[in-house]
Scaffold this active site. Structure first.
Site, PDB file in Angstrom:
ATOM      1  N   LYS A  22       0.885  -1.202  -0.008  1.00 33.93           N
ATOM      2  CA  LYS A  22      -0.017  -0.037  -0.127  1.00 33.93           C
ATOM      3  C   LYS A  22       0.964   1.330   0.037  1.00 33.93           C
ATOM      4  CE  LYS A  22      -1.497   1.702   4.184  1.00 33.93           C
ATOM      5  NZ  LYS A  22      -1.326   3.115   4.320  1.00 33.93           N
ATOM      6  N   ASN A  23       2.128   1.263   0.771  1.00 30.70           N
ATOM      7  CA  ASN A  23       2.800   2.410   1.051  1.00 30.70           C
ATOM      8  C   ASN A  23       3.559   2.823  -0.335  1.00 30.70           C
ATOM      9  OD1 ASN A  23       1.283   2.811   3.535  1.00 30.70           O
ATOM     10  ND2 ASN A  23       3.229   2.469   4.673  1.00 30.70           N
ATOM     11  N   ARG A  92      -3.382   9.926   4.409  1.00 34.19           N
ATOM     12  CA  ARG A  92      -2.291  10.756   4.777  1.00 34.19           C
ATOM     13  C   ARG A  92      -1.471  10.881   3.327  1.00 34.19           C
ATOM     14  NH1 ARG A  92       0.826  13.951   7.936  1.00 34.19           N
ATOM     15  NH2 ARG A  92       2.955  13.624   7.217  1.00 34.19           N
ATOM     16  N   CYS A 116      -4.226   7.941   9.515  1.00 36.35           N
ATOM     17  CA  CYS A 116      -4.178   7.507  11.067  1.00 36.35           C
ATOM     18  C   CYS A 116      -4.016   8.345  12.093  1.00 36.35           C
ATOM     19  CB  CYS A 116      -3.270   6.196  11.082  1.00 36.35           C
ATOM     20  SG  CYS A 116      -3.893   4.627  10.476  1.00 36.35           S
ATOM     21  N   ARG A 121       1.852  14.445  12.964  1.00 29.77           N
ATOM     22  CA  ARG A 121       1.993  14.277  11.632  1.00 29.77           C
ATOM     23  C   ARG A 121       1.997  15.304  10.749  1.00 29.77           C
ATOM     24  NH1 ARG A 121      -0.616   8.605   9.658  1.00 29.77           N
ATOM     25  NH2 ARG A 121       1.351   8.363   8.655  1.00 29.77           N
ATOM     26  N   LEU A 125       8.045  19.440   6.781  1.00 31.48           N
ATOM     27  CA  LEU A 125       9.270  19.066   6.046  1.00 31.48           C
ATOM     28  C   LEU A 125       9.026  18.896   4.445  1.00 31.48           C
ATOM     29  CD1 LEU A 125      10.618  16.248   8.622  1.00 31.48           C
ATOM     30  CD2 LEU A 125      11.502  18.559   8.283  1.00 31.48           C
ATOM     31  N   ASP A 306       5.575   0.467  12.005  1.00 30.66           N
ATOM     32  CA  ASP A 306       4.229  -0.161  11.556  1.00 30.66           C
ATOM     33  C   ASP A 306       4.166  -1.438  12.106  1.00 30.66           C
ATOM     34  OD1 ASP A 306       3.614   2.116  10.389  1.00 30.66           O
ATOM     35  OD2 ASP A 306       3.800   1.737   8.104  1.00 30.66           O
ATOM     36  N   ARG A 398      -8.553  -0.251   5.397  1.00 28.91           N
ATOM     37  CA  ARG A 398      -7.679   0.850   4.766  1.00 28.91           C
ATOM     38  C   ARG A 398      -6.504   0.341   4.146  1.00 28.91           C
ATOM     39  NH1 ARG A 398      -5.846   4.641   8.496  1.00 28.91           N
ATOM     40  NH2 ARG A 398      -4.624   5.065   6.688  1.00 28.91           N
TER      41      ARG A 398
HETATM   42  C1  UD1 Z   1       4.847   6.586   6.213  1.00 28.95           C
HETATM   43  C2  UD1 Z   1       3.881   5.543   5.941  1.00 28.95           C
HETATM   44  C3  UD1 Z   1       3.580   5.037   7.381  1.00 28.95           C
HETATM   45  C4  UD1 Z   1       4.720   4.858   8.412  1.00 28.95           C
HETATM   46  C5  UD1 Z   1       5.769   5.839   8.343  1.00 28.95           C
HETATM   47  C6  UD1 Z   1       7.176   5.577   8.920  1.00 28.95           C
HETATM   48  C7  UD1 Z   1       2.600   5.879   4.203  1.00 28.95           C
HETATM   49  C8  UD1 Z   1       1.129   6.264   3.592  1.00 28.95           C
HETATM   50  N1  UD1 Z   1       2.648   5.872   5.333  1.00 28.95           N
HETATM   51  O1  UD1 Z   1       4.193   7.847   6.826  1.00 28.95           O
HETATM   52  O2  UD1 Z   1       2.722   3.882   7.406  1.00 28.95           O
HETATM   53  O3  UD1 Z   1       4.411   4.542   9.624  1.00 28.95           O
HETATM   54  O4  UD1 Z   1       5.848   6.248   6.950  1.00 28.95           O
HETATM   55  O5  UD1 Z   1       7.606   4.539   8.323  1.00 28.95           O
HETATM   56  O6  UD1 Z   1       3.608   5.665   3.449  1.00 28.95           O
HETATM   57  N2  UD1 Z   1       7.451  14.457  10.197  1.00 28.95           N
HETATM   58  C9  UD1 Z   1       7.555  15.825  10.466  1.00 28.95           C
HETATM   59  N3  UD1 Z   1       7.252  16.540   9.546  1.00 28.95           N
HETATM   60  C10 UD1 Z   1       7.088  16.036   8.216  1.00 28.95           C
HETATM   61  C11 UD1 Z   1       6.836  14.989   8.096  1.00 28.95           C
HETATM   62  C12 UD1 Z   1       7.065  13.907   9.080  1.00 28.95           C
HETATM   63  O7  UD1 Z   1       7.894  16.198  11.599  1.00 28.95           O
HETATM   64  O8  UD1 Z   1       6.729  16.958   7.439  1.00 28.95           O
HETATM   65  C13 UD1 Z   1       7.687  13.427  11.170  1.00 28.95           C
HETATM   66  C14 UD1 Z   1       6.270  12.522  11.755  1.00 28.95           C
HETATM   67  O9  UD1 Z   1       5.494  13.376  12.369  1.00 28.95           O
HETATM   68  C15 UD1 Z   1       7.256  11.269  12.201  1.00 28.95           C
HETATM   69  C16 UD1 Z   1       8.418  11.168  11.246  1.00 28.95           C
HETATM   70  O10 UD1 Z   1       8.552  12.560  11.006  1.00 28.95           O
HETATM   71  O11 UD1 Z   1       7.594  11.619  13.644  1.00 28.95           O
HETATM   72  C17 UD1 Z   1       8.318  10.249  10.212  1.00 28.95           C
HETATM   73  O12 UD1 Z   1       7.382  10.672   9.491  1.00 28.95           O
HETATM   74  P1  UD1 Z   1       7.082   9.892   7.861  1.00 28.95           P
HETATM   75  O13 UD1 Z   1       8.471   9.174   7.600  1.00 28.95           O
HETATM   76  O14 UD1 Z   1       7.120  11.354   7.033  1.00 28.95           O
HETATM   77  O15 UD1 Z   1       5.896   9.324   8.011  1.00 28.95           O
HETATM   78  P2  UD1 Z   1       4.684   9.250   7.014  1.00 28.95           P
HETATM   79  O16 UD1 Z   1       5.299   9.413   5.429  1.00 28.95           O
HETATM   80  O17 UD1 Z   1       3.631  10.081   7.211  1.00 28.95           O
END
Ligand code: UD1
Length: 417
Positions: A22-23, A92, A116, A121, A125, A306, A398
């Site tokens: 999915k991701n 997301r 989720c 989140r 960045l 995850d 989902r």
């Molecule tokens: C993706 C995955 C999710 C997985 C996660 C980490 C999808 C749809 N989701 O989520 O299943 O749990 O990677 O492997 O692919 N952060 C910031 N600012 C930002 C972006 C992220 O502070 O702009 C922080 C987040 O709050 C978190 C960390 O960075 O603490 C990692 O987030 P990120 O790797 O971006 O996760 P997602 O892409 O949301």
């Protein structure tokens, strides 16, 4: 139909076919907006998040047909740059529409994404990376408007915190920028390699994906192509846990063992006998109760966040005491309150939990709150004593294709009520 009735005390044994990730499929679907030719994507999992992504693309004007697990996508007719609130809020991944729409139209309007509830989140960045490439961002209460002079200008970008989402946003924006972009401190997840491979199939020039430094030489346009999505490593890990907690054995096929190195190491430590082949993993507990294992989540190749809920469940019925530390998301323990209501001996202290294994959980009426937590509660119900009811199972739909059907084939007795 949003409730499950689960008969407990089951041994889960057998063979399961792993679906596409999915991701990886989600960002790939949104990246199709960057090209104006026909694209074929194979091994797309049939899960709700993907259905929402397809609805979003269709709303924008894309033509999409599906046959089995193949999507035939034509985005040449896309003529809308503002995806609707009611769909954007559901996933997301909708943030990944921002870059391609911006590049295609020079502007984009995107509501803050949903997904989720496992932490706050932010998307700062993603936005910082785009700003570095020359994008202007105006933030409103619940949406952002972005403007770009075409083409964007390639740049060296250091992402302050490792982020899967931000790495994909910046990589996609840089694909059609002018000159070289270097992303430093990039996330290294297999899903990022798959997105880069997909973009390269369409003509992009991306190297280094899978390491912490990604090089993108901008090109002027992308063409059509064919891509097969990688297997879902989290689905694989979840089924391995299903067998491990029920003292059973399982063969997961059509998967990629090398994506699960850390997970397999922890499962071996817990007493599982593991064998791997080119595209399969076999786990056999030999009827033994697992041993508790300590877990600390970190970005890939570290232990995946995850898989944290599933391993906490494993620890809750294992022999011994364990500590689980969650380093990625600040609110990823909601499911633990439900495990405690089933008799688990778990204490939460800020970002870590201390778990003392009990020999068996007992049934209860449970409420799931997020995708991985929901899968974990369903597995807990399969091995608990008595009949467990799990509410809010839309969460599991989902991200897991035919989860209940696959578990029932392994020997579970789960019914929708
Ligand atoms: C993706 C995955 C999710 C997985 C996660 C980490 C999808 C749809 N989701 O989520 O299943 O749990 O990677 O492997 O692919 N952060 C910031 N600012 C930002 C972006 C992220 O502070 O702009 C922080 C987040 O709050 C978190 C960390 O960075 O603490 C990692 O987030 P990120 O790797 O971006 O996760 P997602 O892409 O949301």
């Amino acid at each position: 139909m949003n409730k499950l009735y689960i008969e407990g005390d089951k041994k889960l044994n057998g063979h399961v076919l792993i679906s596409g990730a999915k991701n990886a499929a989600l960002p790939i679907l949104f990246m199709t907006i960057l090209a104006k030719e026909k694209i074929e994507i194979n091994n797309v999992p049939q899960v709700t998040d993907i259905k929402i992504a397809i609805k979003l693309l269709k709303y924008l004007g894309a033509k999409i047909k599906s046959k089995n697990k193949i999507l035939y996508i034509d985005t040449s007719s896309i003529n809308v740059y503002y995806p609707p609130y009611h769909l954007t809020k559901k996933i997301r991944a909708s943030i990944w529409m921002l870059s391609p729409l911006l590049i295609r139209f020079g502007k984009a309007k995107i509501f803050f994404p949903g997904g989720c509830d496992i932490g706050c989140r932010p998307i700062d960045l993603h936005l910082k990376g785009l700003i570095a490439l020359g994008v202007k961002i105006v933030k409103k209460d619940n949406y952002i408007i972005a403007f770009a002079q075409k083409p964007l200008k390639g740049k060296n970008i250091y992402i302050e915190k490792i982020s899967v989402g931000a790495t994909i946003t910046i990589m996609s924006a840089a694909t059609l920028a002018e000159g070289l972009t270097i992303i430093e401190n990039a996330a290294q997840e297999p899903e990022i390699i798959d997105v880069a491979k997909f973009l390269n199939t369409l003509g992009a020039n991306i190297t280094g994906a899978g390491s912490d430094k990604i090089y993108i030489v901008g090109i002027s346009n992308l063409h059509g192509g064919y891509h097969k999505v990688i297997p879902d490593r989290i689905e694989t890990g979840t089924f391995l846990i299903a067998a491990a907690i029920s003292k059973g054995f399982i063969i997961c096929s059509k998967t990629e063992p090398k994506y699960l190195t850390n997970v397999l190491t922890k499962l071996s430590e817990s007493g599982a006998n593991i064998k791997i082949g080119k595209d399969w993993i076999k786990l056999d507990m030999k009827e033994k109760r697992p041993r508790a294992v300590n877990i600390s989540t970190s970005p890939y190749p570290g232990f995946p966040t995850d898989m944290q809920p599933q391993f906490t469940l494993l620890n809750s019925i294992s022999q011994g005491k364990s500590i689980i530390i969650e380093n990625i998301f600040e609110n990823r323990f909601a499911y633990i309150h439900e495990l405690i209501r089933m008799g688990a001996k778990i204490k939460i202290k800020k970002n870590h939990v201390v778990c003392k294994g009990v020999s068996q959980l007992s049934s209860n009426h449970l409420f799931s709150n997020d995708l991985r937590g929901s899968a974990t509660l369903i597995l807990a119900g399969c091995v608990a004593k008595g009949i467990t009811v799990v509410n809010n199972i839309h969460h599991v739909k989902r991200g897991y294709e035919s989860f209940i059907k696959k578990l029932n084939k392994l020997g579970a007795n789960i019914k929708h009520i």
